[in-house]
Scaffold this motif. Sequence first.
Motif, short mmCIF file in Angstrom:
data_model
loop_
_atom_site.label_atom_id
_atom_site.label_comp_id
_atom_site.label_asym_id
_atom_site.label_seq_id
_atom_site.Cartn_x
_atom_site.Cartn_y
_atom_site.Cartn_z
N ALA A 39 -42.01 5.55 101.08
CA ALA A 39 -41.64 4.70 99.94
C ALA A 39 -41.20 5.56 98.76
O ALA A 39 -40.21 5.25 98.09
CB ALA A 39 -42.82 3.81 99.55
N ARG A 40 -41.92 6.65 98.52
CA ARG A 40 -41.55 7.52 97.39
C ARG A 40 -40.18 8.16 97.63
O ARG A 40 -39.36 8.24 96.70
CB ARG A 40 -42.61 8.61 97.22
N HIS A 41 -39.91 8.59 98.85
CA HIS A 41 -38.59 9.17 99.14
C HIS A 41 -37.48 8.14 98.96
O HIS A 41 -36.40 8.47 98.46
CB HIS A 41 -38.56 9.71 100.57
N LEU A 42 -37.75 6.90 99.35
CA LEU A 42 -36.74 5.84 99.19
C LEU A 42 -36.45 5.57 97.71
O LEU A 42 -35.30 5.29 97.33
CB LEU A 42 -37.22 4.55 99.86
N GLU A 43 -37.46 5.68 96.89
CA GLU A 43 -37.30 5.40 95.46
C GLU A 43 -36.73 6.58 94.69
O GLU A 43 -36.30 6.41 93.54
CB GLU A 43 -38.66 5.01 94.86
N THR A 44 -36.70 7.76 95.31
CA THR A 44 -36.23 8.96 94.61
C THR A 44 -35.06 9.60 95.36
O THR A 44 -33.90 9.39 95.02
CB THR A 44 -37.38 9.97 94.45
N GLU A 45 -35.35 10.36 96.38
CA GLU A 45 -34.33 11.15 97.08
C GLU A 45 -33.23 10.30 97.70
O GLU A 45 -32.06 10.69 97.69
CB GLU A 45 -35.00 12.00 98.18
N PHE A 46 -33.58 9.11 98.22
CA PHE A 46 -32.59 8.29 98.93
C PHE A 46 -32.09 7.10 98.11
O PHE A 46 -31.31 6.29 98.60
CB PHE A 46 -33.19 7.75 100.24
N ALA A 47 -32.52 7.00 96.86
CA ALA A 47 -32.23 5.79 96.07
C ALA A 47 -30.74 5.56 95.87
O ALA A 47 -30.28 4.41 95.79
CB ALA A 47 -32.94 5.87 94.72
N ASP A 48 -29.95 6.63 95.77
CA ASP A 48 -28.53 6.47 95.45
C ASP A 48 -27.62 6.54 96.67
O ASP A 48 -26.40 6.61 96.54
CB ASP A 48 -28.10 7.54 94.44
N LYS A 49 -28.20 6.53 97.87
CA LYS A 49 -27.39 6.70 99.07
C LYS A 49 -26.63 5.42 99.41
O LYS A 49 -27.21 4.33 99.43
CB LYS A 49 -28.25 7.12 100.27
N PRO A 50 -25.32 5.54 99.70
CA PRO A 50 -24.52 4.35 100.02
C PRO A 50 -24.82 3.83 101.43
O PRO A 50 -25.53 4.47 102.22
CB PRO A 50 -23.09 4.88 99.93
N ARG A 51 -24.24 2.70 101.75
CA ARG A 51 -24.49 2.05 103.04
C ARG A 51 -24.08 2.92 104.22
O ARG A 51 -24.70 2.89 105.28
CB ARG A 51 -23.75 0.70 103.09
N ASP A 52 -23.00 3.72 104.07
CA ASP A 52 -22.51 4.52 105.19
C ASP A 52 -23.12 5.93 105.24
O ASP A 52 -22.67 6.78 106.00
CB ASP A 52 -20.99 4.62 105.15
#
Length: 351
Positions: free
Chosen positions: A78-91
Amino acid sequence: MKYPAVLSFADILPDLGTFDTIIDARSEGEFALDHLPGAINCPVLDNEERIRVGTLYKQVGSFEAKKLGAALVARNIARHLETEFADKPRDWKPLVYCWRGGNRSGSLAHILAKIGWPVVQLDGGYKAYRAHVSGALENPPALHYRVICGTTGSGKSRLLETLDGIGAQVLDLERLAAHRGSVLGHLPNEPQPGQKMFETRIWDKLRHFDPAKPVFVESESKKVGNLRVPDAVMERMRASPCIALQLSRPNRVRLLMEDYSHFAGDARALNGQLDHLVQLHGRARIDAWHALANSGAMPELVDQLLVEHYDPAYLRSIDRNFVQVGRAQVLALADIAPADFLAAARTLHAG
């Protein structure tokens, strides 16, 4: 393709450069020892958490350990999703791995796939990758090495750096090992990597070289600091054509004073390294060198080290280890200015 896709390293390797992010889901301690080139570390269990879960597994049982582990993994993902991966686009296309491609990377890959990202999980994890690297270094690609030889201080490393800067293919083992390959070779504030990381760096360089073009490398010994050059790579280097770099002794002293300025200004550290040479030269000689260092007579000390230690050691080893050195192309440098190394590098690159 259904995601998360679980693929072997052999399947992934041709497309390794196409992943947007390579995610190492192991702990920070595991990551520090070695990891896939270009990977980022997003632990699903950190160092302390791995110990907690492992201890619970041994002392209580797998069910309790998995229950605790699942809670910790969920929080970390959850923390990685909210930080490191938060700005990753759909592709966004990530590659995920852990130690053996099991629960840690599987948990992260499952969540990323459920979100909708085309995630790939490395089957067998880091263990499979490491097996590939070890095998590849036992039978390295057939490359045309050109070995830069020359006594200590003749500018071999500077020439390699210059060659690299003009686009030549360079295997700079000292740079990969973070060590200058001598008793004084330790680089300040830059610890050497572990052996596995060193081998990863070598493998990654070798796989990108064009076999139709020469690869320039220095006439290293089998060990660079605490690290060992893979035997098969060393054997091919030692059988290759040589280039004999020549520079006058006064200029070699000047060059070494520049390259080892951290020792020139720290007699105590220098003397600590010189103590490693007691068995070779005796206590009296080392004490005399200590006195030169303590009095600030660094040029005189460097000159004596060249004459009494480095040059004899080089002459004892070079003919024995590099079989083509007797037929080496001679390349003489008039001075140690950048222009001198650039001219020499251009000569070699054009040839």
